[in-house]
Structures are given as C-alpha cells and as structure tokens.
Design a protein around this motif. Structure first.
Motif, mmCIF file in Angstrom:
data_model
loop_
_atom_site.group_PDB
_atom_site.id
_atom_site.type_symbol
_atom_site.label_atom_id
_atom_site.label_comp_id
_atom_site.label_asym_id
_atom_site.label_seq_id
_atom_site.Cartn_x
_atom_site.Cartn_y
_atom_site.Cartn_z
ATOM 1 N N ILE A 193 0.847 -1.196 0.000
ATOM 2 C CA ILE A 193 0.000 0.000 0.000
ATOM 3 C C ILE A 193 0.885 1.250 0.000
ATOM 4 C CG2 ILE A 193 -1.683 1.311 1.333
ATOM 5 C CD1 ILE A 193 -2.729 -1.369 2.388
ATOM 6 N N ASP A 194 1.872 1.238 0.893
ATOM 7 C CA ASP A 194 2.781 2.392 0.967
ATOM 8 C C ASP A 194 3.481 2.627 -0.360
ATOM 9 O OD1 ASP A 194 2.181 3.011 3.512
ATOM 10 O OD2 ASP A 194 3.877 1.958 4.417
ATOM 11 N N TYR A 195 3.912 1.539 -0.998
ATOM 12 C CA TYR A 195 4.624 1.656 -2.261
ATOM 13 C C TYR A 195 3.757 2.368 -3.294
ATOM 14 C CZ TYR A 195 6.759 0.316 -6.678
ATOM 15 O OH TYR A 195 7.301 0.353 -7.927
ATOM 16 N N PHE A 196 2.491 1.932 -3.403
ATOM 17 C CA PHE A 196 1.636 2.531 -4.428
ATOM 18 C C PHE A 196 1.284 3.975 -4.092
ATOM 19 C CE2 PHE A 196 0.817 -1.863 -5.814
ATOM 20 C CZ PHE A 196 1.158 -1.683 -7.139
ATOM 21 N N VAL A 197 1.112 4.270 -2.800
ATOM 22 C CA VAL A 197 0.819 5.654 -2.425
ATOM 23 C C VAL A 197 1.999 6.553 -2.804
ATOM 24 C CG1 VAL A 197 0.475 7.196 -0.476
ATOM 25 C CG2 VAL A 197 -0.801 5.057 -0.609
ATOM 26 N N VAL A 198 3.212 6.061 -2.511
ATOM 27 C CA VAL A 198 4.395 6.874 -2.822
ATOM 28 C C VAL A 198 4.538 7.040 -4.330
ATOM 29 C CG1 VAL A 198 6.909 6.893 -2.727
ATOM 30 C CG2 VAL A 198 5.603 6.282 -0.706
ATOM 31 N N GLN A 199 4.333 5.943 -5.083
ATOM 32 C CA GLN A 199 4.441 6.027 -6.541
ATOM 33 C C GLN A 199 3.415 7.003 -7.116
ATOM 34 O OE1 GLN A 199 6.789 4.661 -8.534
ATOM 35 N NE2 GLN A 199 7.726 4.105 -6.585
ATOM 36 N N ALA A 200 2.181 6.958 -6.581
ATOM 37 C CA ALA A 200 1.146 7.857 -7.075
ATOM 38 C C ALA A 200 1.554 9.307 -6.822
ATOM 39 C CB ALA A 200 -0.187 7.545 -6.396
ATOM 40 N N ASN A 201 2.146 9.540 -5.656
ATOM 41 C CA ASN A 201 2.582 10.886 -5.333
ATOM 42 C C ASN A 201 3.682 11.361 -6.285
ATOM 43 O OD1 ASN A 201 2.400 13.160 -3.757
ATOM 44 N ND2 ASN A 201 4.090 12.527 -2.438
ATOM 45 N N ILE A 202 4.610 10.437 -6.588
ATOM 46 C CA ILE A 202 5.698 10.789 -7.505
ATOM 47 C C ILE A 202 5.124 11.137 -8.881
ATOM 48 C CG2 ILE A 202 7.652 9.823 -8.772
ATOM 49 C CD1 ILE A 202 8.334 8.234 -6.250
ATOM 50 N N ARG A 203 4.172 10.318 -9.356
ATOM 51 C CA ARG A 203 3.582 10.570 -10.669
ATOM 52 C C ARG A 203 2.879 11.924 -10.705
ATOM 53 N NH1 ARG A 203 2.240 5.286 -11.034
ATOM 54 N NH2 ARG A 203 0.176 5.650 -10.182
ATOM 55 N N ARG A 204 2.125 12.198 -9.617
ATOM 56 C CA ARG A 204 1.368 13.445 -9.569
ATOM 57 C C ARG A 204 2.319 14.644 -9.639
ATOM 58 N NH1 ARG A 204 -0.359 16.255 -5.354
ATOM 59 N NH2 ARG A 204 0.514 14.737 -3.915
ATOM 60 N N ARG A 205 3.423 14.551 -8.911
ATOM 61 C CA ARG A 205 4.344 15.689 -8.874
ATOM 62 C C ARG A 205 5.126 15.819 -10.172
ATOM 63 N NH1 ARG A 205 6.809 16.539 -2.986
ATOM 64 N NH2 ARG A 205 7.687 18.278 -4.146
ATOM 65 N N LEU A 206 5.417 14.654 -10.801
ATOM 66 C CA LEU A 206 6.092 14.714 -12.093
ATOM 67 C C LEU A 206 5.218 15.431 -13.112
ATOM 68 C CD1 LEU A 206 7.874 11.321 -12.822
ATOM 69 C CD2 LEU A 206 8.858 13.609 -12.786
ATOM 70 N N LYS A 207 3.915 15.086 -13.060
ATOM 71 C CA LYS A 207 2.976 15.677 -13.995
ATOM 72 C C LYS A 207 2.932 17.193 -13.815
ATOM 73 C CE LYS A 207 -1.720 14.515 -15.217
ATOM 74 N NZ LYS A 207 -2.837 13.734 -14.688
ATOM 75 N N ARG A 208 2.895 17.602 -12.534
ATOM 76 C CA ARG A 208 2.842 19.036 -12.239
ATOM 77 C C ARG A 208 4.121 19.709 -12.714
ATOM 78 N NH1 ARG A 208 1.364 19.699 -6.349
ATOM 79 N NH2 ARG A 208 3.595 19.512 -5.998
ATOM 80 N N ALA A 209 5.253 19.032 -12.533
ATOM 81 C CA ALA A 209 6.529 19.604 -12.951
ATOM 82 C C ALA A 209 6.554 19.785 -14.461
ATOM 83 C CB ALA A 209 7.667 18.704 -12.501
ATOM 84 N N LYS A 210 5.985 18.797 -15.183
ATOM 85 C CA LYS A 210 5.980 18.885 -16.639
ATOM 86 C C LYS A 210 5.079 20.002 -17.111
ATOM 87 C CE LYS A 210 7.287 14.247 -17.917
ATOM 88 N NZ LYS A 210 6.692 12.955 -17.628
ATOM 89 N N MET A 211 3.930 20.169 -16.429
ATOM 90 C CA MET A 211 2.994 21.225 -16.826
ATOM 91 C C MET A 211 3.622 22.602 -16.676
ATOM 92 S SD MET A 211 -0.955 20.390 -15.890
ATOM 93 C CE MET A 211 -0.729 20.657 -14.202
ATOM 94 N N ASN A 212 4.463 22.753 -15.669
ATOM 95 C CA ASN A 212 5.066 24.053 -15.411
ATOM 96 C C ASN A 212 6.214 24.367 -16.354
ATOM 97 O OD1 ASN A 212 3.273 24.370 -13.409
ATOM 98 N ND2 ASN A 212 4.678 23.887 -11.731
ATOM 99 N N ASP A 213 6.691 23.336 -17.093
ATOM 100 C CA ASP A 213 7.816 23.566 -17.997
ATOM 101 C C ASP A 213 7.465 24.554 -19.090
ATOM 102 O OD1 ASP A 213 9.625 22.156 -16.743
ATOM 103 O OD2 ASP A 213 9.408 20.301 -17.898
#
Lengths: 402, 207
Positions: free
Chosen positions: A382-402
């Motif tokens: 559960i922890d693994y997937f929560v952390v991965q989801a968080n990483i994906r969400r932040r990556l997406k936000r980082a890409k949008m801001n590029d």
C-alpha cells in the motif's frame, strides 16, 4: 533515588567493555535506561528534539491497556462466579479470583519473551529494546483464560524468534508479534482456543472460587454461538442461558478472550492513545468505518447459511475482538501502513476483511486477527503505491510548469 | 576408487551443495509430503532413483540430442521414469501410492531433476552423471526425512505411525501441535535447517 543512581554509577565500569561482566553490557544498559532516562544526547546535528522515545511510547500504550486489563480481570471472576451459580460473591472475591487466574499467563509471557530478547541482545551485542513490554501484556489479553501456560510459553517463544528476532528485532518485524502468538495458538491447538471450554474459567484458583458448575452452563462466546447456530435470527445468551443485549456486549460482561470483551474500556484506551498522539486516529477511524460498512452490507442480505449476517453493524463492533484489534493491533506503527493516505486504505481494508471473514467463513467465528495479519503483509505494498502515485502526480505538475 | 569429479558429484550435494537447503530447489514437494516420515522416505527414494537414471540416460545420449529440442527429450525421459516409479508403487505399495497421490506424478516438475540434467548430465560422462543424480537425490531425501521427523514427532506424536510420546504426557495436558501438520511449519522447519547449516558453513552466508 540518589542512592540508586550512585549505586549504578559504581557498578557501571564492571559492565563496560573490558569490565568483569562486559558480556552483560546491554542488560545493564537496558535496566539503567528503564530506571533513569538516558542523559546522553546526540553529538552531531539532528533535526528533531523531543523527549519522546520508545520507552515513553510503550508506557503510554501500557497505560491505555490498563482499563481493559482491570476489567478483564474482573470479568474472569464474574464469569467464573456466574458459572458456579454465585454471581453475588462480592467485588473483591471476583477481582482477586480473576487476578490469580490471569497472573500465570502474564508472568509466563513476560519471562519467555523478555528472556529471548535479552539472550538475543547479548548474542548480537545489541541494545535491549522496549518492544516486548507491550507485546507481553497483549498476549495474555488476547488469549482465552483457559489457555494452558505452557502453550503460551511455546507460542510466545515461537513468535518472538520467528516473527521478530529473525527480521532484526524491535521495529523490524513484518507481522504483529502478539497476533502471531495468537495465530500460532489458534492453528496449533484449536481444541484449547475455541469452543465451549476455552473462555470461562471454571476451576478454582489457589483454593479460591470452589464450587461446581450450574446445569445450564455453556461457555460459548456470542460469536461462537452465532457460528454454530443454524437460525436466521440466533438468540444470544450469556453462559447460564439468559439472553444478552448489545449493551452487555458494549460494557463487556460476556465471555471472551481476556481483554477484548469490554468495548467501553477499549474506547477509554483509545482515548488515551489518541489524546497523547501515540496511535494514528486515521487507522483507528478507518478500521471502524470499514467494519461498519461491511457489517451494513452483510446485514442487507441476511441468510441462514451465514448466521452472523443477522448482526447489525453496531453489534459487529461490540462483539468479539474487533474493537480491540482496531485500537491496539491495527495501530501498531511498525507493522501498519506509514503513508498518510495508506493509513486510510490499510485501516478500511482491515475493517472490511474482519467482518467478511466473520460472516462468510464459518470456520473462523472471529476474523479480526486474520484480517490484521493479512493487511500487515500488504502494508508495504500500500505504501509503495501511495508513494508512486505521489511521484507521478508531482512529475505531472513539474511537466505542466515547464 | 572414485575420481575427483565423481567424488564431488556424489558427496557435494549432501551438504555444501545441497539441492534443498543451498540451492533452494524442490521446496514444493518438501512442504507437501513431509507431514509423516514414511511417505517422505518413499518420496526420497523415488526422487533418488529418477534423478540417477534420468541423469544416466541423458548423459548417454547427450551427444545426439539437438540443442533446440533438448528440454522435450529430457521431459520424455523423466516422464517415462516417473511413470515406471508410479506403477511400481501402485503394484507393490498401493497404500503409499494413495498417500502420496499426485506428488509422485509431480516429480516430473521437481526443479532438482531439470536442474541436474541441464547443469550436469548434458556436459558430463555417464558415470559421474549417475553419481551426481544419486548424490542430489540423497541430499534431497535427507532434508525430507529430517523435516518429516520433526513434523511427525511434534505434529502427531508418532514416528512411522508408532506413538513415541508417552501417554502420560497427554494426561498431564500436553497436546500435539496441529500447526506442524500444516505446510507453513514445513517452511519454518526448512528455514531452521538452513539457519543451522549456514551458521556452520560461514562461506555460504550471503553478504
């Protein structure tokens, strides 16, 4: 206190490396930090300064278990005197009987568990950890009162070695050590751990509580009665055949494992844990929500094949070990989920699974133990997937801001 | 008498290169047939015979097997031997054959067999291959017997079906440990053997 401190300072050199008893260094340090708070501080930079340590956390958990323990002791005596047809024997008779009946289990659990921890710590030159302080009191509280002490000794030894020391000791275990003990007992000695003869002490203890059992006696717990009944609306009774209400189950004067009968005392314990911030309210709340949810679903489709489906969600919470598991087992910070969103998922699934097993698997009248152990295994995932989801969400936000 | 390679092939698998506790192969049947001592011994003997002869046969024909169909050839040889063992058991010890049920047939999927064929028999002469098969079979059988000894003793209080724990113990409140009969405790028992073995052979410990 001053004298004790001076004495410790005097004998300390014997236990330090090179001293006469240097092999027992970790025993000495264990006792020293048990008696006095350690006065050493970190010499390099640390980010968090807090006087909260494992010892204090464990002490708070022990304190929160005291209401359950005291009530459990009283209830052992109450059930015993009820069984021999003398429920008005007086508070102190009941209490002393219960205390004497429970004492051997507590002593054995602590001696075996701490003994193995001490030996392990000496062999590996580790510090002695406080982890077993709570486990040692949890084990007698989650076992039926009639469990023979040698079984508790065997099961405690098994779980401390194979569920804890093998993984690296306190804080490294995957499964809840107290529940592994309970599961070991449940699968190894099923005849002693369930059924009519396990949950009510009928023998006199140290000459106290002599008397023969009344004719109407049946020692089955409410959940045991439900599991063996064939009717769609089973009538629950106490051990001498009088019907019981949900209020009785909430207050706890019903047969069951020692510490889990009184939902009220468990809630007092929960209040202490939450007030001091020791346990996670997210896990606790979501276990109850999960249990109520699954209880509600099961209650929508009552059937004679699954008699436990006749219980209302509130009754599910009050009967059996559900509340105890929610407050003291699921919230174990070592074996539970650690991410904040993960805690909700972890707790909710424990609640759902506990009621699911209870209602739809007639082999197990109570599912809380298996549900917590099962989700212990899934907590890292559960922890693994929560952390991965968080990483994906932040990556997406980082890409949008590029 | 034995050359160095033959000696290593025969004796290595008994301890330092044991298929079960060092290579961790053949665990499935190790969990499945070790609740009682007798089936474990029969299983050990069957696997020893099959590994030995499949190694021998494959080694004899190793130079004629086309490389890209070698697995199929190996399977045919092993399957034939498994069926022979199965039929022999059915003919001479039907009760045991019933007790072992599918696990004799499942020897064909035992990782030790394929492992030895691929790793040893395909590249060695028949005699060392035969010894390698015997060695690995016995190495497997030893672990099975040790595990079954503890499981039957603690789980049923018997050895070879004969009660060895005195009745007086039961009267004093001793009970058999039902968990020992279930497969999880076989895994824990194998784990304990590996623990003991690695603590004796420090060079086998992973870093």
């Amino acid at each position: 206190m001053k004298g004790l401190r001076n004495y410790l300072n005097k004998v300390k050199p014997n236990f330090m490396p090179g001293g006469r008893y240097s092999k027992l260094q970790s025993v000495f340090e264990g006792f020293e930090s048990f008696l006095f708070s350690p006065n050493t501080t970190s010499s390099t930079g640390v980010s968090i300064h807090d006087s909260n340590d494992t010892k204090r956390t464990m002490t708070v958990v022990i304190m929160s278990l005291v209401p359950c323990l005291l009530f459990g002791i009283y209830n052992i005596g109450y059930q015993h005197y009820l069984a021999i047809g003398n429920p008005d024997a007086g508070f102190w008779n009941l209490f002393v009987y219960g205390f004497l009946a429970l004492l051997p289990s507590i002593v054995v659990s602590y001696v075996v568990g701490l003994g193995i921890e001490f030996i392990g710590a000496q062999i590996r030159h580790h510090e002695i950890q406080e982890g077993f302080l709570v486990t040692g009191i949890l084990i007698p509280l989650i076992c039926p009162i009639n469990t023979p002490v040698w079984m508790i000794a065997v099961a405690t030894a098994f779980s401390v070695i194979f569920a804890k020391e093998i993984f690296g000791g306190t804080g490294m275990n995957i499964f809840n050590v107290a529940l592994i003990t309970r599961a070991f007992l449940f699968f190894a000695y099923p005849a002693k751990m369930s059924g009519d003869a396990a949950f009510v002490a009928t023998e006199p203890v140290f000459g106290l509580g002599e008397g023969s059992v009344v004719d109407a006696f049946s020692g089955a717990t409410p959940l045991g009665q439900i599991a063996t009944s064939a009717s769609e609306n089973p009538v629950l009774t106490n051990i001498i055949g009088e019907p019981i209400s949900t209020l009785d189950a909430f207050l706890g004067l019903i047969p069951g494992s020692v510490g889990e009968t009184s939902t009220l005392c468990i809630l007092i314990g929960a209040a202490i844990l939450l007030f001091t911030g020791t346990a996670s309210w997210k896990i606790m709340l979501s276990v109850f929500v999960g249990g109520l949810f699954m209880g509600f679903i099961a209650h929508l489709f009552p059937s004679a094949t699954y008699p436990a489906s006749s219980l209302t969600p509130i009754e599910h919470i009050c009967y059996g070990g559900f509340a105890f598991a929610a407050v003291f087992m699921a919230t174990d910070p070592v074996t539970g989920a650690r991410t904040e969103i993960g805690k909700y998922i972890y707790g909710f699934l424990i609640g759902v699974l506990a009621i699911l097993i209870r209602v739809y698997n007639s082999g197990y009248p109570e599912g809380a133990m298996l549900a917590v152990l099962f989700m212990n295994a899934f907590a890292p995932l559960i922890d693994y997937f929560v952390v991965q989801a968080n990483i994906r969400r932040r990556l997406k936000r980082a890409k949008m801001n590029d | 008498m034995l050359s160095k390679i033959s000696k290593e092939a025969l004796l290595g698998p008994l301890s330092r290169n044991n298929p079960v506790i060092v290579q961790v192969l053949g665990i499935c049947s190790c969990l499945a047939v070790t609740a009682k001592l007798e089936p474990a011994i029969v299983m050990g003997i069957s696997v020893t015979a099959i590994t030995a002869f499949s190694n021998l046969i494959i080694s004899l024909i190793r130079n004629t097997i086309p490389n890209n169909i070698r697995i199929i050839v190996q399977l045919v040889v092993v399957a034939a031997l498994v069926i022979i063992v199965d039929q022999v058991l059915k003919a001479y010890n039907y009760e045991m054959s019933k007790a072992l049920s599918v696990f004799i047939g499942l020897i064909i999927t035992n990782c030790i067999l394929m492992g030895r064929l691929e790793a040893f028999a395909l590249s060695n002469k028949p005699w060392p291959s035969f010894l390698d098969g015997i060695g690995n079979g016995i190495g497997y059988a030893i672990i099975l017997v040790v595990v079954a000894f503890f499981r039957e003793l603690l789980g049923s209080g018997t050895l070879f079906g004969i009660q060895v724990i005195p009745q007086a113990f039961y009267e004093m409140g001793y009970s058999n440990n039902g968990l020992m009969i279930l497969p999880p405790m076989a895994l824990v028992t194998v784990g304990c053997i590996i623990w003991w073995h690695r603590s004796r052979n420090k060079d086998l410990q992973e870093q």
